[in-house]
Scaffold this motif. Structure first.
Motif, PDB file in Angstrom:
ATOM      1  N   TRP A 130      31.508  30.924  36.823  1.00  0.00           N
ATOM      2  CA  TRP A 130      31.415  32.131  37.640  1.00  0.00           C
ATOM      3  C   TRP A 130      31.978  31.827  39.021  1.00  0.00           C
ATOM      4  CZ3 TRP A 130      29.776  36.182  34.790  1.00  0.00           C
ATOM      5  CH2 TRP A 130      29.146  35.861  33.582  1.00  0.00           C
ATOM      6  N   PRO A 189      23.972  33.221  31.153  1.00  0.00           N
ATOM      7  CA  PRO A 189      25.038  33.714  32.034  1.00  0.00           C
ATOM      8  C   PRO A 189      24.522  34.478  33.250  1.00  0.00           C
ATOM      9  CG  PRO A 189      25.620  34.091  29.741  1.00  0.00           C
ATOM     10  CD  PRO A 189      24.179  33.653  29.760  1.00  0.00           C
ATOM     11  N   GLY A 194      24.685  32.631  36.514  1.00  0.00           N
ATOM     12  CA  GLY A 194      25.981  32.645  37.184  1.00  0.00           C
ATOM     13  C   GLY A 194      26.226  33.940  37.921  1.00  0.00           C
ATOM     14  N   GLN A 195      25.892  35.056  37.290  1.00  0.00           N
ATOM     15  CA  GLN A 195      26.074  36.359  37.934  1.00  0.00           C
ATOM     16  C   GLN A 195      25.251  36.459  39.214  1.00  0.00           C
ATOM     17  OE1 GLN A 195      24.925  38.774  34.537  1.00  0.00           O
ATOM     18  NE2 GLN A 195      27.028  39.477  34.304  1.00  0.00           N
ATOM     19  N   ILE A 247      26.768  34.071  42.064  1.00  0.00           N
ATOM     20  CA  ILE A 247      27.943  34.503  42.822  1.00  0.00           C
ATOM     21  C   ILE A 247      27.610  35.693  43.725  1.00  0.00           C
ATOM     22  CG2 ILE A 247      29.628  33.555  41.212  1.00  0.00           C
ATOM     23  CD1 ILE A 247      30.111  36.409  40.211  1.00  0.00           C
ATOM     24  N   ARG A 280      30.894  32.086  29.229  1.00  0.00           N
ATOM     25  CA  ARG A 280      29.472  32.056  29.565  1.00  0.00           C
ATOM     26  C   ARG A 280      29.100  31.209  30.771  1.00  0.00           C
ATOM     27  NH1 ARG A 280      29.922  30.730  24.356  1.00  0.00           N
ATOM     28  NH2 ARG A 280      29.396  28.552  24.765  1.00  0.00           N
ATOM     29  N   ASP A 296      43.136  32.503  34.570  1.00  0.00           N
ATOM     30  CA  ASP A 296      41.954  32.709  33.733  1.00  0.00           C
ATOM     31  C   ASP A 296      42.379  32.448  32.282  1.00  0.00           C
ATOM     32  OD1 ASP A 296      39.506  33.315  32.741  1.00  0.00           O
ATOM     33  OD2 ASP A 296      39.433  35.377  33.476  1.00  0.00           O
ATOM     34  N   LYS A 319      39.683  28.443  35.223  1.00  0.00           N
ATOM     35  CA  LYS A 319      39.631  29.665  36.019  1.00  0.00           C
ATOM     36  C   LYS A 319      39.812  29.305  37.485  1.00  0.00           C
ATOM     37  CE  LYS A 319      36.903  33.037  34.886  1.00  0.00           C
ATOM     38  NZ  LYS A 319      35.724  33.935  34.674  1.00  0.00           N
TER      39      LYS A 319
END
Length: 224
Positions: free
Chosen positions: A32, A48, A51-52, A55, A29, A177, A166
């Motif tokens: 990113w 989340p 973060g999406q 990025i 979660r 990852d 990650k």
């Protein structure tokens, strides 16, 4: 409920993050990464989607401060703790009014560490100090060392249960990852997972690039 670090390796251009939390599956979660562009950490009452969106902005070439500013237009960050690291190693961060418990953010050379519900603010200072002292190591190990230093300094106010590592290099996908989604000692388990994965990592990358030249791992059914 979370402490984390995002970082860039000046030598290789890799980006990565390490994180731990009392909540399960924190790695799913909160971390990113846009390969070659930067990292977004979104934690504390997590969304989340932050973060999406972050990025996506990094991939468009936006600097850390601009990314944070754009994200703040869609979320006031009152409940959020967000940190951004861009392609140049510049950072921007926010800890909202509703950030839980003892919380702290520290910016270091090519890194930013953040935490909430901490045992003490020194947890985050210890993470950045550990990262700064390990410039001769590869990025995954530096991140794990920083995470372990934060735990040794006290970690969260309560026990942690999940952890993740990650790292993205020049590939379009994370070359590291690793996640421990629920364990009594997740950081120790994550370090063991890295110790197993590390000597095989280059071969997995080779499998993606040139399957005909990839070695066998000696498991049943694996081609010679």
């Amino acid at each position: 409920m979370t402490f984390s670090i995002a970082a860039r390796c000046q030598r290789t251009g890799a980006f990565g993050a390490a994180i731990s939390s009392s909540s399960p599956a924190v790695g799913s979660r909160c971390v990113w990464i846009a390969p070659g562009h930067g990292v977004v950490l979104s934690q504390n009452i997590t969304d989340p989607a932050i973060g999406q969106a972050g990025i996506a902005l990094l991939e468009q070439g936006a600097a850390a401060a601009a990314v944070l500013g754009q994200l703040a237009l869609r979320d006031s960050f009152e409940w959020r703790q967000v940190a951004v690291l861009d392609r140049s190693g510049t950072t921007a961060w926010s800890s909202g009014r509703q950030t839980l418990g003892c919380h702290h953010v520290v910016v270091g050379q090519d890194c930013v560490a953040a935490g909430n519900l901490l045992a003490e603010t020194g947890v985050i200072d210890a993470m950045v100090a550990a990262f700064a002292q390990s410039t001769d190591l590869d990025l995954p190990q530096r991140l794990l060392d920083a995470l372990a230093a934060g735990l040794e300094r006290g970690g969260e106010a309560g026990p942690v249960r999940s952890a993740a590592l990650k790292v993205c290099t020049e590939e379009s996908w994370p070359t590291v990852d690793l996640r421990v989604d629920w364990d009594d000692a997740p950081i120790a388990a994550l370090i063991r997972a890295w110790d197993v994965y590390r000597p095989q990592m280059a071969n997995y990358i080779l499998r993606a690039r040139d399957p005909s030249g990839a070695p066998s791992f000696g498991v049943p059914g694996d081609p010679a």
